[in-house]
Design a protein around this motif. Structure first.
Motif, short mmCIF file in Angstrom:
data_model
loop_
_atom_site.label_atom_id
_atom_site.label_comp_id
_atom_site.label_asym_id
_atom_site.label_seq_id
_atom_site.Cartn_x
_atom_site.Cartn_y
_atom_site.Cartn_z
N GLU A 1 0.83 -1.20 0.00
CA GLU A 1 0.00 0.00 0.00
C GLU A 1 0.87 1.26 0.00
O GLU A 1 1.94 1.29 0.61
CB GLU A 1 -0.90 0.00 1.24
N ASP A 2 0.41 2.29 -0.71
CA ASP A 2 1.16 3.55 -0.82
C ASP A 2 1.02 4.34 0.48
O ASP A 2 -0.08 4.78 0.81
CB ASP A 2 0.61 4.35 -2.00
N ARG B 1 1.84 7.40 1.29
CA ARG B 1 1.38 8.79 1.13
C ARG B 1 -0.12 8.85 0.87
O ARG B 1 -0.83 9.70 1.41
CB ARG B 1 2.16 9.47 0.00
N ALA B 2 -0.61 7.94 0.00
CA ALA B 2 -2.05 7.91 -0.28
C ALA B 2 -2.83 7.54 0.96
O ALA B 2 -3.89 8.13 1.26
CB ALA B 2 -2.33 6.93 -1.42
N TYR B 3 -2.32 6.57 1.71
CA TYR B 3 -3.02 6.14 2.92
C TYR B 3 -2.99 7.24 3.97
O TYR B 3 -3.98 7.47 4.68
CB TYR B 3 -2.38 4.86 3.46
N ALA C 1 -3.03 10.39 3.39
CA ALA C 1 -4.03 11.39 2.99
C ALA C 1 -5.43 10.97 3.43
O ALA C 1 -6.23 11.81 3.91
CB ALA C 1 -3.98 11.58 1.47
N VAL C 2 -5.73 9.69 3.31
CA VAL C 2 -7.04 9.19 3.77
C VAL C 2 -7.17 9.36 5.28
O VAL C 2 -8.20 9.80 5.79
CB VAL C 2 -7.21 7.71 3.37
N HIS D 1 -5.71 11.51 7.23
CA HIS D 1 -5.88 12.93 7.57
C HIS D 1 -7.34 13.35 7.37
O HIS D 1 -7.90 14.09 8.20
CB HIS D 1 -4.96 13.80 6.72
N SER E 1 0.89 8.10 11.13
CA SER E 1 0.44 9.40 10.66
C SER E 1 -0.74 9.92 11.48
O SER E 1 -0.66 10.01 12.71
CB SER E 1 0.11 9.31 9.17
#
Length: 403
Positions: free
Chosen positions: A15-16, A18-20, A22-23, A25, A161
């Motif tokens: 899984e990416d 950075r993309a995760y 963003a979700v 956040h 994160s």
């Protein structure tokens, strides 16, 4: 038998990050605003967020628990029970900090950071978060994080994160696993690996959990070795006891029995002192201190007072002779330990750590040293010494300078 599930990493393999992130956040912002979130946080995270909200933790600044000073950290280290496994924990997790991207932390059962290891660069980043030795990383202090949440949930956890409750931690990731005391089942502390969020890896949690279990296995082996030593001391005493008796350590684990049905463990009175006690499953018993634990004599009415003879200050060889109805044994203390024992003999009502520090060093601030020395003494002398204040236990008669 119910299978124990493996720890759940924050990020699935492939899984990416950075993309995760963003979700996460978006989920976090919606949750904090009381709005409908685009996704649900993991159960371990939602449970933690609920706890920290109920505790009143500020998502912008966290709690306000003061950081312990150096002396307090040393005292916590001595009392934590984690010092015996520190070296193998650090060694087995070296690979995670060798690249300078992560910090390795061991915290106590209250979430206080006791030891850190890592490069100067990552430790500097941790300092800016207040992730320093002596700081509290319990959930009530800094919200959702691997140390506090592992303590609160009792299981290994990875936090990534915006799963952290406090916003200033969103650029961070951490994986923590509890270390349990095999003698009591209680949590001694947490081993944690933390670093910038971009360093997250799904295998980190499994490795940290494995190392925590290895630490527990080492503690278990050390406990078995202590029971073996107690068994060797107890064998001749039990042979002379003349009635049913057991030798147990300070946690109630049985090292040897004579005339009693074999058992692995017994429940000791909460505040053990020499004398007569009712023991669950055994009935009326006499508790007599011995090196590393207690002799438990079942349904015996003999005098159970214990005599302790201390060598005089000027004796060529310092000795502690402990004798009772069931035999005698000798311990040869260090000069410092002999001083402490004579001080306690002179103050039968007991002394605080500060008072002992003044008597020994002329400095009331040396309490950490005093507590550490007495902790070692109590391990050697079993139930002869009591605490709060430090003193000889009830049922112990002390003579100084006797032959």
């Amino acid at each position: 038998m119910t299978a124990i599930s493996a720890p759940e990493p924050a990020l699935a393999a492939g899984e990416d990050p950075r993309a995760y992130a963003a979700v996460l956040h978006a989920v976090y912002d919606a949750e904090m605003a009381g709005e409908r979130a685009p996704a649900r946080p993991r159960e371990v995270i939602s449970d933690s967020w609920r706890r920290v909200k109920e505790a009143g933790v500020d998502p912008d600044s966290g709690g306000a628990e003061p950081t312990l000073d150096g002396g307090q950290v040393q005292s916590r280290r001595a009392d934590s029970g984690l010092g015996e496994v520190l070296e193998p924990v650090m060694r087995n997790l070296d690979t995670l900090i060798v690249d300078g991207e992560n910090v390795l932390v061991v915290a106590d059962a209250h979430g206080r950071v006791l030891w850190r290891n890592g490069s100067a660069r990552v430790l500097g980043q941790a300092d800016r978060l207040g992730f320093t030795e002596g700081a509290s990383w319990a959930e009530t202090a800094v919200g959702t994080n691997a140390i506090g949440t592992a303590l609160a949930s009792g299981r290994a956890v990875q936090v990534f994160s915006a799963e952290h409750f406090v916003r200033t931690h969103h650029n961070w990731t951490c994986a923590g696993a509890p270390i349990r005391d095999p003698r009591t089942g209680s949590v001694l502390g947490v081993v944690d690996v933390s670093g910038p969020a971009v360093t997250i890896h799904p295998t980190t949690l499994a490795l940290v959990d494995t190392v925590a279990k290895l630490a527990q296995a080492q503690l278990r082996e050390q406990h078995r070795a202590r029971l073996d030593a107690l068994r060797a001391v107890a064998a001749p005493i039990l042979a002379r006891s003349g009635g049913p008796a057991l030798a147990v350590d300070g946690f109630g684990w049985v090292a040897a029995v004579d005339g009693v049905a074999p058992r692995e463990k017994m429940l000791l009175p909460r505040e053990c002192t020499p004398g007569r006690w009712y023991v669950h499953g055994l009935g009326d018993c006499e508790l007599v201190p011995m090196p590393g634990g207690w002799l438990v004599r079942v349904q015996e009415a003999a005098d159970t007072r214990v005599l302790v003879r201390l060598s005089a200050a000027g004796a060529a060889e310092q000795q502690v002779q402990v004798s009772g109805a069931d035999g005698a044994w000798v311990h040869r203390p260090s000069p410092r330990h002999a001083q402490i024992l004579r001080l306690l003999a002179e103050h039968p009502a007991g002394m605080t750590a500060g008072a002992i520090a003044v008597a020994l060093f002329g400095d009331a601030a040396r309490t950490v040293t005093v507590r550490a020395e007495i902790s070692r003494l109590r391990k050697r002398l079993g139930g002869v010494l009591a605490a709060e204040p430090y003193r000889f236990a009830e049922g112990v008669d002390v003579v100084v300078g006797a032959a």
